[in-house]
Write a protein that holds these residues in place. Sequence first.
Motif, PDB file in Angstrom:
ATOM      1  N   TRP A 219       0.827  -1.215   0.000  1.00  0.00           N
ATOM      2  CA  TRP A 219       0.000   0.000   0.000  1.00  0.00           C
ATOM      3  C   TRP A 219       0.857   1.258   0.000  1.00  0.00           C
ATOM      4  CZ3 TRP A 219      -4.511  -0.067  -1.813  1.00  0.00           C
ATOM      5  CH2 TRP A 219      -5.347  -1.162  -1.651  1.00  0.00           C
ATOM      6  N   GLN A 220       2.046   1.180   0.585  1.00  0.00           N
ATOM      7  CA  GLN A 220       2.986   2.304   0.476  1.00  0.00           C
ATOM      8  C   GLN A 220       3.353   2.528  -0.988  1.00  0.00           C
ATOM      9  OE1 GLN A 220       6.362   1.405   3.016  1.00  0.00           O
ATOM     10  NE2 GLN A 220       5.805   3.074   4.377  1.00  0.00           N
ATOM     11  N   ASP A 221       3.660   1.438  -1.684  1.00  0.00           N
ATOM     12  CA  ASP A 221       4.029   1.533  -3.104  1.00  0.00           C
ATOM     13  C   ASP A 221       2.896   2.119  -3.930  1.00  0.00           C
ATOM     14  OD1 ASP A 221       6.506   0.478  -2.578  1.00  0.00           O
ATOM     15  OD2 ASP A 221       5.939  -1.585  -3.064  1.00  0.00           O
ATOM     16  N   VAL A 222       1.657   1.751  -3.589  1.00  0.00           N
ATOM     17  CA  VAL A 222       0.496   2.292  -4.309  1.00  0.00           C
ATOM     18  C   VAL A 222       0.438   3.798  -4.147  1.00  0.00           C
ATOM     19  CG1 VAL A 222      -2.027   2.402  -4.321  1.00  0.00           C
ATOM     20  CG2 VAL A 222      -0.877   0.182  -4.242  1.00  0.00           C
ATOM     21  N   ARG A 223       0.585   4.298  -2.927  1.00  0.00           N
ATOM     22  CA  ARG A 223       0.526   5.740  -2.672  1.00  0.00           C
ATOM     23  C   ARG A 223       1.639   6.471  -3.423  1.00  0.00           C
ATOM     24  NH1 ARG A 223      -4.350   6.416  -1.856  1.00  0.00           N
ATOM     25  NH2 ARG A 223      -5.116   4.744  -0.546  1.00  0.00           N
ATOM     26  N   ILE A 224       2.834   5.911  -3.409  1.00  0.00           N
ATOM     27  CA  ILE A 224       3.959   6.547  -4.093  1.00  0.00           C
ATOM     28  C   ILE A 224       3.716   6.586  -5.600  1.00  0.00           C
ATOM     29  CG2 ILE A 224       6.398   6.245  -4.676  1.00  0.00           C
ATOM     30  CD1 ILE A 224       6.750   5.140  -1.802  1.00  0.00           C
ATOM     31  N   GLN A 225       3.200   5.483  -6.150  1.00  0.00           N
ATOM     32  CA  GLN A 225       2.960   5.442  -7.595  1.00  0.00           C
ATOM     33  C   GLN A 225       1.856   6.401  -7.994  1.00  0.00           C
ATOM     34  OE1 GLN A 225       5.125   3.748  -9.402  1.00  0.00           O
ATOM     35  NE2 GLN A 225       4.202   4.735 -11.194  1.00  0.00           N
ATOM     36  N   LYS A 226       0.842   6.550  -7.155  1.00  0.00           N
ATOM     37  CA  LYS A 226      -0.214   7.523  -7.430  1.00  0.00           C
ATOM     38  C   LYS A 226       0.357   8.933  -7.445  1.00  0.00           C
ATOM     39  CE  LYS A 226      -4.396   5.132  -5.922  1.00  0.00           C
ATOM     40  NZ  LYS A 226      -5.020   5.189  -7.255  1.00  0.00           N
ATOM     41  N   SER A 227       1.299   9.201  -6.548  1.00  0.00           N
ATOM     42  CA  SER A 227       1.945  10.513  -6.515  1.00  0.00           C
ATOM     43  C   SER A 227       2.681  10.781  -7.820  1.00  0.00           C
ATOM     44  CB  SER A 227       2.912  10.578  -5.330  1.00  0.00           C
ATOM     45  OG  SER A 227       3.623  11.792  -5.323  1.00  0.00           O
ATOM     46  N   ARG A 228       3.370   9.768  -8.331  1.00  0.00           N
ATOM     47  CA  ARG A 228       4.112   9.931  -9.581  1.00  0.00           C
ATOM     48  C   ARG A 228       3.156  10.133 -10.763  1.00  0.00           C
ATOM     49  NH1 ARG A 228       8.235   4.949  -8.183  1.00  0.00           N
ATOM     50  NH2 ARG A 228       9.485   6.096  -6.669  1.00  0.00           N
ATOM     51  N   LEU A 229       2.073   9.367 -10.758  1.00  0.00           N
ATOM     52  CA  LEU A 229       1.084   9.497 -11.819  1.00  0.00           C
ATOM     53  C   LEU A 229       0.483  10.894 -11.827  1.00  0.00           C
ATOM     54  CD1 LEU A 229      -0.620   8.115 -14.055  1.00  0.00           C
ATOM     55  CD2 LEU A 229      -2.227   7.431 -12.256  1.00  0.00           C
ATOM     56  N   ASN A 230       0.122  11.381 -10.650  1.00  0.00           N
ATOM     57  CA  ASN A 230      -0.472  12.711 -10.546  1.00  0.00           C
ATOM     58  C   ASN A 230       0.527  13.800 -10.940  1.00  0.00           C
ATOM     59  OD1 ASN A 230      -3.181  13.761  -9.522  1.00  0.00           O
ATOM     60  ND2 ASN A 230      -1.750  15.135  -8.517  1.00  0.00           N
ATOM     61  N   SER A 231       1.779  13.614 -10.568  1.00  0.00           N
ATOM     62  CA  SER A 231       2.819  14.581 -10.925  1.00  0.00           C
ATOM     63  C   SER A 231       2.960  14.679 -12.442  1.00  0.00           C
ATOM     64  CB  SER A 231       4.157  14.173 -10.304  1.00  0.00           C
ATOM     65  OG  SER A 231       4.097  14.214  -8.908  1.00  0.00           O
ATOM     66  N   HIS A 232       2.953  13.515 -13.096  1.00  0.00           N
ATOM     67  CA  HIS A 232       3.088  13.522 -14.557  1.00  0.00           C
ATOM     68  C   HIS A 232       1.870  14.164 -15.211  1.00  0.00           C
ATOM     69  CE1 HIS A 232       3.997  12.379 -18.613  1.00  0.00           C
ATOM     70  NE2 HIS A 232       2.900  11.643 -18.697  1.00  0.00           N
ATOM     71  N   LEU A 233       0.672  13.863 -14.715  1.00  0.00           N
ATOM     72  CA  LEU A 233      -0.540  14.465 -15.266  1.00  0.00           C
ATOM     73  C   LEU A 233      -0.499  15.978 -15.120  1.00  0.00           C
ATOM     74  CD1 LEU A 233      -3.305  11.993 -14.037  1.00  0.00           C
ATOM     75  CD2 LEU A 233      -2.688  12.475 -16.407  1.00  0.00           C
TER      76      LEU A 233
END
Length: 612
Positions: A219-233
Amino acid sequence: MNKNATQSVKREGSPHLTRFYYPLDQAVEKPFNWKQMLRLLEYLKPYAKNLLPASILAMLISTIVRLVVPILIGKVAIDQAIENKDTSLLAYLIIGIAILYIFSYFANMFRIKWVNILGQRVIYDLRRKLFSHVQRLSHNFFDKRSAGSILVRILNDVNSLQELFTNGIINLLMDIIMLVGIIVILFVLSPPLALAVLVILPIMFIISTKLRRNIRRSWQDVRIQKSRLNSHLNESMQGIRITQSFAQEKENTEFFNGVNGDNYEMERIAMRKSSYFGPFVEMSNAIGTVILITYGAHLILVGSIDVGTFVSFAFYLGMFWEPISRLGQIYNQLLVAMASSERIFEFLDEQPNVHEKENAKEFKDMKGHIEFDKVQFSYNEDRIALHEISLEMKQGQTVALVGHTGSGKSTIANLISRFYDPTAGSVKIDGNDLREMKLSSLRENISVVLQDTFIFSGSIKENIRFGRPSATDQEVIEAAKIVGADEFIQRLSKGYETEVEERGNILSAGERQLLSFARALLANPKILILDEATASIDTEAEVKIQQALRKLLKGRTAIMIAHRLSTIREADNIIVLEHGKILEQGSHLDLMKRKGEYYHLVKSQFDMLDAL
């Protein structure tokens, strides 16, 4: 990977294009932090006198009803009413159970209503506190993070706590009370049968314990990946014009597909690990049921228990695995909450690099006399931006800062506004060290106009009034007239009420700059900082602004940063910087006579114009 290393992600099909992420976005292995969980629960304190106790009371009523009914059915209905063929007792019992279920229905209804109100209010409080805190952090904080990663924490990470506060906490209490109540009742009814039925629990505990670290890390990895996705968007939407200008839509889509695919994979892994618990509970339930039927039937045959006790056991066993299963779900909620709260508290624990002292003083009547006393500053250890600068900007003077890119011009402006503190030396206004003064008191007396001005969504009037919210409509119009913005505003469909899109995209660069001038001047500052403020203004508009500034800068200290040297001819003092050092200073005429660095800068610009 070293936790301090910067992670990079390459675009598919393009070995030359790489995106980098800050080390702040790396997952870390930590044990379950109960101290942090207690800190999270502190946000319930404001509601500890109303919503929280009311929700707990409603939960207790429904739980007690559920615990009492199987006893009534087994020990009273079967062992007494049916065994003795007492229809009156059976009728009273049916009515009593119906009344209990009605109480339970209303208790559950109010519990759900109150816990949802409670959860929404806690989320509101937490998001408000986080946003308010982030707004007060120093520029250094934003230099290290993308806007997208900050948005993820304020929106997604806070949202992920909603389920915990609306259902998780109260359900956790309810399930624990239910489990403890069931275990106590089972041992009271028949200790041997209770031990036999619950023999599976230690095995279940060991297996579930082994899963916790993997699930939490996922779940930590999920939160971090969502952060990266949002940053790119966020980056892609803001840079869409550049993307289309260079025809890089395909490249950008390929990179997005990679980040989106990583997000999908992280979600899939986390959900897969979280789903292990449910089937295991079902299997445990099946084993417990087999034990109950086998051993319970034996105890009935030997006369150790009654049929009613066996029926009550069957009810309680069915009820027992339900909270066990829910506790698995709640534990997953806790894991998600821990992953999110770690990221939220990381921001809340972040302290501004620019600290305000508890006994900080206020500027009562700022004059605008600025002094730099042997100021040294560096953004990082590798690069010194200013080398022991000493300079004076007298009250009411217009001071121009010139020099090549990276010479320290904007750094001086940032230190005056105290967006950063000097590494050594001091910056003073009216003889007061800025580190001794209140930030709000300082910045209320300073207006800054940047080259890349920011226009908010809203009306033209609201954007100008941002400089001083208490200003009247007439004052807004007067400020616009002074800087020459009124002319183009009147040509708009709704004049000052015209709605502008995000970042003011319906306006030209020059029009946005004129609005920023009006906004700054409406604030009636003692110090005005113009950082390349006329770079986007055409020659005709620049003439109008220069005429307006002659009137407006009277009695104010103005700092002008400009590459177009024609805009600073009338400055009282021109300071020439190079690599963070002062090369020379004086009026335009004095510096031209010296034929130093300033003379060559002016000459090179005019030679370029002549060549055109």
